[in-house]
Scaffold this motif. Structure first.
Motif, PDB file in Angstrom:
ATOM      1  N   PHE A   3       0.808   2.635   6.767  1.00  8.96           N
ATOM      2  CA  PHE A   3      -0.254   3.577   7.120  1.00  8.96           C
ATOM      3  C   PHE A   3      -1.400   3.356   6.149  1.00  8.96           C
ATOM      4  O   PHE A   3      -1.228   3.487   4.936  1.00  8.96           O
ATOM      5  N   ALA A   4      -2.558   2.992   6.645  1.00  5.52           N
ATOM      6  CA  ALA A   4      -3.711   2.694   5.797  1.00  5.52           C
ATOM      7  C   ALA A   4      -4.265   3.998   5.233  1.00  5.52           C
ATOM      8  O   ALA A   4      -4.852   4.786   5.957  1.00  5.52           O
ATOM      9  N   SER A   5      -4.057   4.201   3.967  1.00  6.83           N
ATOM     10  CA  SER A   5      -4.523   5.441   3.334  1.00  6.83           C
ATOM     11  C   SER A   5      -5.153   5.104   1.999  1.00  6.83           C
ATOM     12  O   SER A   5      -5.175   3.945   1.583  1.00  6.83           O
ATOM     13  N   MET A   6      -5.644   6.149   1.341  1.00 18.41           N
ATOM     14  CA  MET A   6      -6.285   5.941   0.048  1.00 18.41           C
ATOM     15  C   MET A   6      -5.249   5.455  -0.952  1.00 18.41           C
ATOM     16  O   MET A   6      -4.122   5.945  -0.994  1.00 18.41           O
ATOM     17  N   ALA A   7      -5.658   4.502  -1.787  1.00 16.88           N
ATOM     18  CA  ALA A   7      -4.773   4.024  -2.845  1.00 16.88           C
ATOM     19  C   ALA A   7      -4.717   5.059  -3.947  1.00 16.88           C
ATOM     20  O   ALA A   7      -5.550   5.943  -4.038  1.00 16.88           O
ATOM     21  N   ARG A  22       0.843  -1.192   0.000  1.00 20.11           N
ATOM     22  CA  ARG A  22       0.000   0.000   0.000  1.00 20.11           C
ATOM     23  C   ARG A  22       0.879   1.243   0.000  1.00 20.11           C
ATOM     24  O   ARG A  22       2.082   1.153   0.253  1.00 20.11           O
ATOM     25  N   PRO A  23       0.308   2.416  -0.263  1.00 23.00           N
ATOM     26  CA  PRO A  23       1.103   3.654  -0.169  1.00 23.00           C
ATOM     27  C   PRO A  23       1.678   3.831   1.233  1.00 23.00           C
ATOM     28  O   PRO A  23       0.979   3.633   2.237  1.00 23.00           O
ATOM     29  N   LEU A  24       2.942   4.199   1.335  1.00 25.36           N
ATOM     30  CA  LEU A  24       3.667   4.301   2.595  1.00 25.36           C
ATOM     31  C   LEU A  24       4.180   5.721   2.793  1.00 25.36           C
ATOM     32  O   LEU A  24       4.468   6.435   1.825  1.00 25.36           O
ATOM     33  N   THR A  25       4.308   6.087   4.070  1.00 23.60           N
ATOM     34  CA  THR A  25       4.979   7.348   4.355  1.00 23.60           C
ATOM     35  C   THR A  25       6.461   7.183   4.015  1.00 23.60           C
ATOM     36  O   THR A  25       6.947   6.072   3.775  1.00 23.60           O
ATOM     37  N   ALA A  26       7.186   8.287   4.005  1.00 26.42           N
ATOM     38  CA  ALA A  26       8.609   8.215   3.670  1.00 26.42           C
ATOM     39  C   ALA A  26       9.351   7.314   4.642  1.00 26.42           C
ATOM     40  O   ALA A  26      10.230   6.525   4.246  1.00 26.42           O
ATOM     41  N   GLU A  27       9.006   7.400   5.943  1.00 25.59           N
ATOM     42  CA  GLU A  27       9.675   6.573   6.943  1.00 25.59           C
ATOM     43  C   GLU A  27       9.336   5.106   6.744  1.00 25.59           C
ATOM     44  O   GLU A  27      10.204   4.223   6.814  1.00 25.59           O
ATOM     45  N   GLN A  28       8.046   4.828   6.492  1.00 20.38           N
ATOM     46  CA  GLN A  28       7.645   3.442   6.257  1.00 20.38           C
ATOM     47  C   GLN A  28       8.286   2.895   4.989  1.00 20.38           C
ATOM     48  O   GLN A  28       8.671   1.719   4.936  1.00 20.38           O
ATOM     49  N   ALA A  29       8.416   3.720   3.973  1.00 21.65           N
ATOM     50  CA  ALA A  29       9.053   3.277   2.737  1.00 21.65           C
ATOM     51  C   ALA A  29      10.525   2.963   2.975  1.00 21.65           C
ATOM     52  O   ALA A  29      11.080   2.022   2.392  1.00 21.65           O
ATOM     53  N   ARG A  30      11.181   3.738   3.858  1.00 28.02           N
ATOM     54  CA  ARG A  30      12.582   3.476   4.182  1.00 28.02           C
ATOM     55  C   ARG A  30      12.715   2.099   4.844  1.00 28.02           C
ATOM     56  O   ARG A  30      13.621   1.321   4.532  1.00 28.02           O
ATOM     57  N   GLU A  31      11.797   1.793   5.767  1.00 29.19           N
ATOM     58  CA  GLU A  31      11.820   0.481   6.422  1.00 29.19           C
ATOM     59  C   GLU A  31      11.525  -0.623   5.413  1.00 29.19           C
ATOM     60  O   GLU A  31      12.097  -1.720   5.476  1.00 29.19           O
TER      61      GLU A  31
END
Length: 668
Positions: free
Chosen positions: A663-667, A624-633
């Motif tokens: 983070f559950a967000s809109m696709a 799913r779409p990730l925040t920058a921090e989540q994408a780094r992980e």
């Protein structure tokens, strides 16, 4: 061209009037000169020549009377006393006339000769008196003979001088007559030119009146269709605001696509045909059609009767195809309606509410009629407030980027991310479907798009610093409004320079409809972007109209299949969606392009795409779409040693362990 002709025409009128004034002045000067020359000829004539002739006549008459008196006395017709009296009178008259003649120095020689002759004649009188009574009559006859001879000589001099004077008088009169003719000719010419000028000015005034009529018509009507325009509608609404009215505002759906495909000349012809059809349909329902602007029309219905059927006829008229040369064009129209009896009759209110209803019809996909309601007004106000808040979103730090991972199907590894814009406003996450169209309409998408690109570039540089193996590519969507900006390429260049990212780590995505908006211009811009080192992709492929001839010329790297085809795809290869996806994959590979499928959510979809030879996927199944921090992980987990679970290896129907931090967000 018309402006140049009108300017030349105005200068010709000015020049004609100037020439007429100059001619008037010239004629006045000429007539003054002619009059002065007549005066110069006439003054001597009246002052000298005419009196001279008169005096000559008097002199000659007195001379003949003197001659006659002597002859009568010789013939004894008169008495001696009578003769003496006549002789004295004629002598006095001749002396007086000759004295007046001597005042004319111009003829002094001739007058002197007459004086000599007169003196000789007068000298005969004493001789005649001496011999008149003598018996020798021959002596008196001799005196009479001398008298007649001298008198004839003087008369010859008189006739000669009279002829000279008469000739001068004749010549002066000839000159005067000629100059009077000149004056007459000038007057006739001036009258003719004045008449022609008057006719021209009458034509000019008539043409001006016609132009004013045309301008008055244009002030009330659209120049292309001849229909009344917005100002005419507003005036009509003001004039009838106390009557029962129904206002229907309509706009042709996706008319810009027709313009882009067929050109402005065909688009104008199409607009003319649409206006004719709608005018007939509106008139049949008792309405008056107006063209507002662009592809927007309005119909004003008056009276208490229902107008639903009349509005339906508008859509029926558009249902039939329009033929433009070899092309058939099908059009639909979004309609918004407002009733003055229910929603207020003030002109501005009616127009505002009808526009609100029209916008609602357009947002709903078009090709429908939406009556106005209070809910629409609330939505409109909310959109205005939302637009105002969006203006400050960047400076308030409310905009962020989320990143949806993309998987390489051949290796199962992370290929890159797509940057997705998110707006956290007043404690809620505003849906992109809500604020992206608003940003497009208001033009805010341009500064927002520049911010998104630079932020994505900085993130791509951070992720790729010190990274081993394949680089992480970050894809950024570009809207049609951004792409059409004259300084778009410079904006991209500035974003790359400001972030310091390697351009090979960035990918620009534009939709199929954007690419086909103006293919030649798009082609030039795409070549510039490729020259900067960027990768290029067509997003949402299959949802728009593409010319394969242009698509083949575009310097692309990737085609992204729209998620609508992926969602409808089945394991049954005979289904339409599967056939379309397979065709797109084959087409892209033949064009040496990478294929990415969007919206992949199930293992079955992924497996089917692998069978079709699709290169990459993007969707909830992989991440799913990730925040920058989540994408780094997420990146860190992709670099774990072999044997460690990865999202791609998660069982069907379950979210991969790595997704626990998502983070559950809109696709997208």
């Amino acid at each position: 061209m018309n402006h140049a002709v009108g300017r030349a025409y105005r200068w010709s009128v000015f020049g004609l009037l100037t020439a007429l004034v100059a001619l008037s002045i010239g004629m006045s000067v000429a007539m003054d000169w002619i009059t002065a020359s007549i005066r110069r000829d006439a003054a001597p004539l009246l002052r000298d020549k005419v009196p001279l002739l008169h005096h000559l006549g008097d002199f000659e008459s007195a001379l003949l009377q003197h001659q006659l008196a002597m002859n009568k006395y010789f013939a004894a017709s008169i008495t001696h006393d009578r003769f003496l009296m006549l002789e004295r009178e004629t002598r006095r008259e001749m002396d007086a006339a000759l004295s007046l003649l001597q005042e004319q120095p111009a003829h002094a020689e001739a007058i002197a000769r007459m004086r000599v002759g007169l003196d000789a004649i007068l000298a005969l009188t004493p001789r005649f008196n001496a011999v008149a009574d003598s018996p020798r009559a021959e002596r008196a006859e001799a005196v009479l003979f001398d008298l007649n001879r001298l008198t004839n000589q003087v008369r010859v001099d008189i006739d000669t001088l009279q002829a000279v004077i008469e000739d001068a008088v004749y010549q002066a009169s000839e000159r005067t007559t000629h100059r009077l003719d000149q004056i007459g000719t000038l007057i006739h010419v001036f009258n003719l030119i004045t008449a022609l000028t008057a006719l021209f000015m009458i034509h000019h005034v008539w043409a001006r009146l016609r132009s004013e009529d045309v301008l008055a018509h244009q002030a009330e009507h659209d120049p292309l269709t001849g229909l009344p325009h917005r100002r005419s509608l507003e005036r009509r609404l003001v004039a009838r605001q106390d009557a029962a009215l129904m206002l229907v505002v309509g706009k042709l759906d996706r008319f810009e696509r027709v313009v882009a495909s067929l050109g402005h000349r065909h688009a104008d012809q199409l607009m003319l045909n649409v206006g004719r059809r709608l005018d007939v349909a509106a008139a049949s329902g008792g309405g008056a059609l107006h063209r507002l602007d662009g592809a927007a029309f309005a119909v004003l219905y008056e009276g208490e009767g229902p107008h639903a059927g009349a509005v339906a006829r508008l859509r029926e008229e558009l249902a039939r195809p329009f033929r433009l040369g070899r092309h058939e064009v099908f059009l639909t129209m979004s309609l918004g309606a407002v009733d003055s009896r229910e929603d207020g009759g003030h002109p501005e209110t009616l127009l505002r509410k009808a526009d609100a209803a029209l916008q609602s019809a357009e947002r709903a996909g078009g090709d429908q009629l939406v009556p106005y309601s209070a809910h629409l007004q609330t939505q409109t106000l909310e959109r205005l407030d939302l637009e105002a808040d969006l203006q400050r979103a960047i400076e308030r730090g409310e905009l962020t980027l989320h990143y949806q991972p993309q998987q390489d199907l051949a290796s199962g590894e992370l290929r890159g991310f797509e940057a997705l814009l998110r707006w956290q406003h007043e404690g809620r996450l505003v849906s992109p479907a809500e604020f992206i169209p608003l940003a497009e309409e208001s033009g805010l998408i341009v500064p927002i798009g520049a911010w998104v690109f630079e932020r994505a570039c900085r993130q791509a540089r951070e992720w790729n610093e010190g990274r081993e193996g394949e680089p992480v590519v970050v894809a950024v969507n570009v809207s049609m409004r951004q792409f059409q900006q004259p300084g778009f390429v410079d904006q991209i260049r500035q974003g790359l320079a400001a972030s310091g990212v390697d351009p090979r780590h960035m990918e620009i995505e534009l939709t199929e409809s954007t690419a086909m908006q103006d293919p030649d211009k798009v082609l030039a811009v795409l070549h510039e972007l490729r020259g900067l080192g960027l990768a290029l992709a067509i997003d949402d492929f299959g949802t728009g109209y593409s010319s394969l001839a242009y698509l083949k010329r575009f310097p692309l790297n990737k085609l992204k299949i729209d998620q609508a085809f992926v969602k409808g795809m089945s394991l049954d290869p005979r289904m339409n969606e599967s056939c379309i996806v397979q065709a797109v994959v084959s087409l892209a590979h033949n064009m040496r392009l990478t294929v990415l499928a969007e919206g992949v959510e199930t293992p079955e979809q992924r497996a089917r795409l692998v069978e079709m030879g699709c290169d990459e996927i993007q969707g909830f199944f992989y991440g799913r779409p990730l925040t920058a921090e989540q994408a780094r992980e997420f990146l860190a987990r992709q670099q774990m040693p072999v044997g460690v679970a990865s999202p791609a290896a998660a069982p069907a129907g379950q979210v991969a362990p790595a997704m626990g931090l998502v983070f559950a967000s809109m696709a997208a």
